[in-house]
Design a protein around this motif. Structure first.
Motif, short mmCIF file in Angstrom:
data_model
loop_
_atom_site.label_atom_id
_atom_site.label_comp_id
_atom_site.label_asym_id
_atom_site.label_seq_id
_atom_site.Cartn_x
_atom_site.Cartn_y
_atom_site.Cartn_z
N ARG A 1 -27.93 -17.52 -26.44
CA ARG A 1 -29.27 -17.01 -26.09
C ARG A 1 -29.60 -15.77 -26.91
O ARG A 1 -30.70 -15.63 -27.46
N GLN A 2 -28.66 -14.84 -27.02
CA GLN A 2 -28.87 -13.63 -27.81
C GLN A 2 -29.05 -13.97 -29.29
O GLN A 2 -29.93 -13.43 -29.97
N LYS A 3 -28.22 -14.88 -29.79
CA LYS A 3 -28.26 -15.24 -31.21
C LYS A 3 -29.60 -15.86 -31.59
O LYS A 3 -30.09 -15.68 -32.71
N LEU A 4 -30.21 -16.56 -30.63
CA LEU A 4 -31.50 -17.21 -30.90
C LEU A 4 -32.68 -16.26 -30.69
O LEU A 4 -33.83 -16.64 -30.94
N GLY A 5 -32.40 -15.04 -30.24
CA GLY A 5 -33.47 -14.07 -30.07
C GLY A 5 -34.19 -14.14 -28.74
O GLY A 5 -35.30 -13.62 -28.60
N PHE A 6 -33.54 -14.74 -27.72
CA PHE A 6 -34.16 -14.88 -26.41
C PHE A 6 -33.54 -13.93 -25.37
O PHE A 6 -33.67 -14.16 -24.17
N ASP B 1 -34.30 -11.06 -24.24
CA ASP B 1 -35.21 -10.38 -23.32
C ASP B 1 -36.21 -11.32 -22.66
O ASP B 1 -37.03 -10.89 -21.86
N ARG C 1 -34.97 -21.19 -36.83
CA ARG C 1 -33.84 -20.30 -36.52
C ARG C 1 -32.55 -21.11 -36.38
O ARG C 1 -31.49 -20.69 -36.86
#
Length: 200
Positions: free
Chosen positions: A152-157, A159, A20
């Motif tokens: 954090r959001q861009k990396l998919g974390f 939640d 990613r």
């Protein structure tokens, strides 16, 4: 002194995160092994006041260049993410730094090794860590909570649950639960069958 803002998460698939990061054109900064030695007084003054004092030696994977840093971490501040004041000083001689701290009444509590891959993305450092006993984690560090949250959001974390405990706190808990009391924990440390049987 700087303010360290950090999001730490347990990492199930480090290879997927590397993929990613490459998709997002993150820059691979360094890969290295850290040896962190934490200090406190005999009475545990720093631990009690939620502070940390550390000498860290970093050895690069490529070329074996060595860097040493002495760090003081202040108490954690309230907020969505882990945030605390941090003062770092580069030192030419880690052994000399240890002798200085000892002369001031600070003694080694625990040292442990960690492998870290550091990427740079959108003004933040994304650090993939492998620790003895504990496994893989990712830390996203930046100047503000908004910067860290965006990465954090861009990396998919977005939640994924955050971890506020420090690595030394997590490792100390693990060692206590397994009735182990080493002064140094190498990167390849494992709990042996004999040690597990002693717990039962």
């Amino acid at each position: 002194m700087i303010i360290e803002v950090e999001a730490k998460l347990k990492l199930a698939d480090p290879d997927a995160l590397v993929g990613r990061l490459e998709e997002l054109d993150a820059v691979l900064d360094r890969r290295f092994v850290e040896t962190s030695t934490y200090y406190d007084r005999d009475e545990g003054d720093l631990k009690t006041s939620d502070q940390g004092l550390r000498v860290r030696v970093e050895v690069d994977d490529a070329g074996g260049a060595t860097h040493a840093v002495m760090t003081h971490k202040g108490p954690r501040a309230h907020g969505r993410l882990k945030s605390r004041a941090e003062t770092e000083v580069g030192v030419a001689d880690a052994r000399g730094a240890a002798q200085l701290l000892s002369a001031l009444g600070y003694h080694p509590v625990l040292s442990f090794e960690k492998h870290r891959s550091r990427y740079l993305l959108d003004g933040c450092r994304v650090e993939i860590d492998r620790l003895p006993h504990l496994g893989h984690y990712v830390e996203i560090e930046g100047g503000t909570e908004d910067d860290v949250e965006a990465v954090r959001q861009k990396l998919g974390f977005g939640d994924a649950p955050l971890i506020r405990a420090s690595y030394i706190a997590m490792l100390t808990t693990f060692l206590r639960e397994h009735q182990l009391s080493p002064t140094h924990v190498p990167l390849d440390a494992e709990v042996t069958d004999a040690e597990v049987s002693q717990e039962a």
